[in-house]
Scaffold this active site. Structure first.
Site, PDB file in Angstrom:
ATOM      1  CG  HIS A 178      -1.952   1.189   1.396  1.00 27.68           C
ATOM      2  ND1 HIS A 178      -2.838   1.248  -0.053  1.00 27.68           N
ATOM      3  CD2 HIS A 178      -2.100   2.215   1.855  1.00 27.68           C
ATOM      4  CE1 HIS A 178      -3.545   2.243   0.445  1.00 27.68           C
ATOM      5  NE2 HIS A 178      -3.221   2.964   1.581  1.00 27.68           N
ATOM      6  CE  LYS A 222     -13.889  10.202  -2.513  1.00 29.91           C
ATOM      7  NZ  LYS A 222     -13.415   9.829  -1.337  1.00 29.91           N
ATOM      8  NE  ARG A 262     -18.724  15.813   0.874  1.00 29.81           N
ATOM      9  CZ  ARG A 262     -19.075  14.980   1.364  1.00 29.81           C
ATOM     10  NH1 ARG A 262     -20.347  14.386   1.708  1.00 29.81           N
ATOM     11  NH2 ARG A 262     -18.181  14.135   1.683  1.00 29.81           N
ATOM     12  CG  ASP A 322      -7.500   1.385  -5.708  1.00 29.88           C
ATOM     13  OD1 ASP A 322      -6.380   1.674  -5.420  1.00 29.88           O
ATOM     14  OD2 ASP A 322      -8.668   1.577  -5.038  1.00 29.88           O
ATOM     15  CB  SER A 337     -11.647  -3.473   0.949  1.00 35.66           C
ATOM     16  OG  SER A 337     -12.004  -4.090   2.320  1.00 35.66           O
ATOM     17  CB  THR A 338     -16.305  -2.218   1.149  1.00 34.49           C
ATOM     18  OG1 THR A 338     -16.028  -0.950   0.425  1.00 34.49           O
ATOM     19  CG2 THR A 338     -15.732  -2.198   2.529  1.00 34.49           C
ATOM     20  N   GLY A 374     -16.701  -0.177  -2.551  1.00 35.41           N
ATOM     21  CA  GLY A 374     -17.141   1.037  -2.648  1.00 35.41           C
ATOM     22  C   GLY A 374     -16.477   2.023  -3.447  1.00 35.41           C
TER      23      GLY A 374
HETATM   24  C1  R5P Z   1      -7.226   2.856  -0.164  1.00 34.99           C
HETATM   25  O1  R5P Z   1      -6.305   3.785   0.125  1.00 34.99           O
HETATM   26  C2  R5P Z   1      -6.840   1.669  -1.150  1.00 34.99           C
HETATM   27  O2  R5P Z   1      -6.126   2.061  -1.970  1.00 34.99           O
HETATM   28  C3  R5P Z   1      -8.242   0.924  -1.855  1.00 34.99           C
HETATM   29  O3  R5P Z   1      -8.552   2.186  -2.776  1.00 34.99           O
HETATM   30  C4  R5P Z   1      -9.324   0.828  -0.779  1.00 34.99           C
HETATM   31  O4  R5P Z   1      -8.632   0.076   0.072  1.00 34.99           O
HETATM   32  C5  R5P Z   1     -10.399   0.586  -1.394  1.00 34.99           C
HETATM   33  O5  R5P Z   1     -11.467  -0.055  -0.468  1.00 34.99           O
HETATM   34  P1  R5P Z   1     -12.885  -0.295  -0.692  1.00 34.99           P
HETATM   35  O6  R5P Z   1     -12.868  -1.246  -1.857  1.00 34.99           O
HETATM   36  O7  R5P Z   1     -13.513  -0.692   0.560  1.00 34.99           O
HETATM   37  O8  R5P Z   1     -13.410   1.072  -1.237  1.00 34.99           O
END
Ligand code: R5P
Length: 294
Positions: free
Chosen positions: A125, A187, A189, A214, A218-219, A221
């Protein structure tokens, strides 16, 4: 050399052994009734010991087994190279709030303290964290060629996007291989509704095949929002690519519901989308670093 792996490697460790032309030995492990782990190195190393251990969920168990493997191997005095396809706790690389630990420091310092001579990680990371907390030789493998190769014949008029400015180097590398432009998302808003939207800083997605690249999903999102907004802005297709398919429960459904055509990841973390192997790049990095510590 002897390459050691765990059953959680899903073939990656054995594949690396084959590419290096070395013996593969599976670690003997079991869990005691109280939940503690047991490990035994069943064969002593011939030459250097290469330990391949990905530390995806359950992270603490896999980290503990890796540390136990290193400690056990240290009894023979052979050089120890650890290859960690997915390094857990790498996202807690600083004290975001007072009172927090630098979790990645615990992982890296423990490996070093137990006698690891060299470390290979994949798309960690924040590489500066390894630089700071691991003082032996190390390599960070970025699988951009593999990702680009996967998409080479799939895309029409591609645009490679990073989900944020910090991730743009990875997008630049993939785009370079594809001969495509790249950009990163910013981003916005909505002042009235409060809704958060993302859009490329400079380029237009209209009519293009967009690949969002990326390090981790993870999620889902981050990718889902990027895909939804890209499709609304006129992208022809959106593909999501990541190195580490952490993919918590429901992530794939969320991604596919956002309109993403295909989700692709490497095999650092096993998942239904882990279609690209990092074995050749990891094996090459191990070979290189062995030359450095020999
Ligand atoms: C964040 O700093 C990472 O590089 C990813 O963008 C992040 O972990 C993605 O997380 P998620 O899939 O939950 O949005």
């Amino acid at each position: 050399m002897t390459v050691y792996g765990f059953d959680s490697s899903n073939g990656l460790a054995a594949r690396i052994a084959r590419l290096l032309g070395d013996r593969y030995v599976a670690m003997e492990t079991k869990t005691f009734p109280d939940g503690e782990e047991y490990l035994r190195v069943p064969e002593k190393p011939e030459g250097a010991a290469i330990v391949v251990a990905s530390t995806y969920s359950p992270q603490e168990k896999r980290l503990m087994k890796l540390l136990m493997a290193v400690e056990a191997l240290s009894q023979w005095g052979a050089p120890i190279v650890v290859a960690v396809p997915y390094l857990a706790y790498a996202r807690q690389d600083k004290r975001f709030l007072e009172g927090e630990p630098i979790s990645v420091r615990i992982v890296l310092s423990s490996l070093e303290a137990l006698g690891v001579d060299a470390l290979v990680v994949v798309d960690v990371h924040q590489p500066h964290a390894v630089e700071e907390w691991f003082k032996q030789p190390w390599r960070n493998v970025i699988p951009y060629r593999e990702v680009a190769r996967y998409f080479r014949d799939v895309l029409r008029d591609p645009l490679v996007l990073a989900p944020d400015r910090g991730a743009v180097e990875r997008a630049r590398l993939v785009a370079g291989e594809l001969g495509a432009p790249y950009d990163f998302l910013v981003k916005e808003r909505d002042r009235v509704t409060g809704e958060v939207r993302v859009k490329p800083k400079e380029l237009s997605v209209e009519g293009r095949d967009v690949v969002i690249v990326d390090d981790i999903i993870s999620t889902g999102g981050t990718m889902a929002l990027a895909a939804k907004n890209s499709l609304e802005a006129g992208a022809r297709h959106v593909y999501a690519a990541c190195t580490h398919a952490v993919m918590v429960k429901g992530a794939l459904d969320r991604l596919l519901s956002s309109g993403i055509e295909e989700v692709v990841a490497t095999d650092t973390v096993p998942s239904p989308v882990s279609k690209i192997t990092v074995a050749p790049s990891l094996a090459e990095a191990v070979r290189e670093i062995l030359g450095e510590i020999a």
